[in-house]
Scaffold this motif. Structure first.
Motif, PDB file in Angstrom:
ATOM      1  N   TYR A 169     -55.178 -35.509  12.783  1.00  0.00           N
ATOM      2  CA  TYR A 169     -54.675 -36.006  11.510  1.00  0.00           C
ATOM      3  C   TYR A 169     -54.686 -37.535  11.554  1.00  0.00           C
ATOM      4  O   TYR A 169     -54.360 -38.134  12.577  1.00  0.00           O
TER       5      TYR A 169
ATOM      6  N   ARG B 281     -52.141 -40.164   5.958  1.00  0.00           N
ATOM      7  CA  ARG B 281     -52.150 -38.824   5.374  1.00  0.00           C
ATOM      8  C   ARG B 281     -52.357 -38.908   3.869  1.00  0.00           C
ATOM      9  O   ARG B 281     -51.907 -39.863   3.247  1.00  0.00           O
ATOM     10  N   PRO B 282     -53.056 -37.949   3.248  1.00  0.00           N
ATOM     11  CA  PRO B 282     -53.485 -36.677   3.819  1.00  0.00           C
ATOM     12  C   PRO B 282     -54.870 -36.709   4.475  1.00  0.00           C
ATOM     13  O   PRO B 282     -55.486 -35.658   4.636  1.00  0.00           O
TER      14      PRO B 282
ATOM     15  N   ARG C 222     -52.080 -38.010  -5.868  1.00  0.00           N
ATOM     16  CA  ARG C 222     -51.812 -38.717  -4.621  1.00  0.00           C
ATOM     17  C   ARG C 222     -52.729 -39.932  -4.524  1.00  0.00           C
ATOM     18  O   ARG C 222     -53.932 -39.834  -4.778  1.00  0.00           O
TER      19      ARG C 222
END
Length: 342
Positions: free
Chosen positions: A121, A125-126, A215
């Motif tokens: 990850y 993020r994401p 987002r």
């Protein structure tokens, strides 16, 4: 971040296709000119932009070229769409996985024997980190062969990659068009030089500006790589020394230049990554004026504009632009912010 978003963009003001498809030339978009000191505004055609500059001014352009970052492949969880955001190494990228169900270790098979594996990850993020089974020029060739440009919901039909390029873009790397310079034609660039207006280039490879599902990247943590050649740094410093104005063509240029200021308040040549967040109250060291598009109320670009001009002036201008049916987004109309009293 700005505490208020005081406008909404009517759907009919979304630019849905390149202006040259309907009016023949890139420079046929409209231009709203604003003065930094008092918010005074002028409405014009972009083709007349040279008249707002003077001999000795320097326009700095981002010559990053757009790559096709949307890749579609197959995996054990089904068909998957990824969007490249930032190159990390010869074989690794930060990417957005559009599908919701993914995990570390998932491998995605793309056409042409290209495979990508989610290895971690990202702290942004994401986004996640994807390692590809090809690297360097081979990976870029694969991306160009199978990738597509990002098409946001206001674009009615798929457009060729060339629609997402500036005429002077030469360094591949941006996943979205550095759109502030899109309206410049070769004729306009020649006119600028003929009038004694200087031109210089740097490269900043723009990452994703939107992560889907309402987002957006955090403005405080949005790394983008940039390169400022020595000749560009020298020309900027000489322009400032001679009392000329440095005009950034795009927020990407502002970000790069203000990231490269040293303790002597001059610009250094450098090749690195910036995480600089420019906001209301930020003390601009280099850039005197800005050419940019019209930005959505959620965009952190508006925070940067508030470093150039008072929020009240800015929002009044945007309300006026809506009233006069200016068009938004990468194929839309342009906004030039200049120092007042000059």
């Amino acid at each position: 971040m700005m505490t208020s978003t005081r406008f909404d963009i009517p759907t009919h003001l979304n630019a849905t296709e390149p202006i040259e498809w309907t009016k023949g030339k890139r420079d046929q978009v409209r231009l709203m000119v604003m003065k930094r000191d008092n918010g005074e505004r002028y409405h014009d055609q972009f083709s007349n932009i040279a008249s707002y500059f003077k001999k000795g001014d320097l326009l700095v352009f981002n010559n990053s070229r757009t790559i096709p970052p949307v890749l579609e492949g197959k995996s054990p969880i089904g068909e998957v769409e990824i969007r490249l955001s930032r190159k990390l190494s010869n074989h690794e990228w930060e990417v957005l996985i559009v599908n919701p169900d993914y995990h570390i270790g998932l491998s995605i098979h793309f056409p042409g024997n290209l495979k990508g594996t989610i290895v971690d990850y990202s702290k942004n993020r994401p986004l996640v980190i994807m390692s590809f089974n090809q690297s360097g020029s081979n990976l870029f060739n694969a991306i160009y062969q199978i990738g597509k440009p990002i098409r946001y919901e206001y674009i009615k039909k798929p457009l060729p990659l060339e629609a997402y390029q500036t005429v002077y873009g030469t360094v591949p790397g941006s996943v979205e068009l550095a759109s502030a310079g899109r309206a410049f034609s070769w004729e306009l660039l020649t006119e600028l030089k003929r009038k004694g207006i200087q031109i210089a280039f740097l490269s900043l490879h723009a990452g994703l500006s939107y992560y889907e599902k309402d987002r957006w990247p955090s403005p405080e943590e949005h790394p983008e790589p940039f390169n400022i050649p020595k000749e560009t740094a020298d020309l900027i410093n000489e322009t400032k020394k001679q009392g000329g104005r440095v005009i950034a063509v795009g927020t990407t240029v502002v970000r790069a230049l203000e990231s490269a200021v040293n303790k002597f308040q001059t610009v250094e040549s450098m090749d690195t990554v910036t995480n600089l967040y420019i906001y209301k109250g930020f003390s601009l060291k280099v850039v005197d004026g800005l050419l940019t598009g019209l930005h959505e109320p959620e965009a952190s670009h508006l925070d940067m504009l508030a470093a150039f001009i008072k929020e009240d002036f800015l929002f009044a201008a945007y309300e006026e632009a809506i009233h006069y049916n200016y068009l938004w987004h990468e194929f839309g109309d342009m906004n030039l912010i200049l120092p007042g009293g000059q």
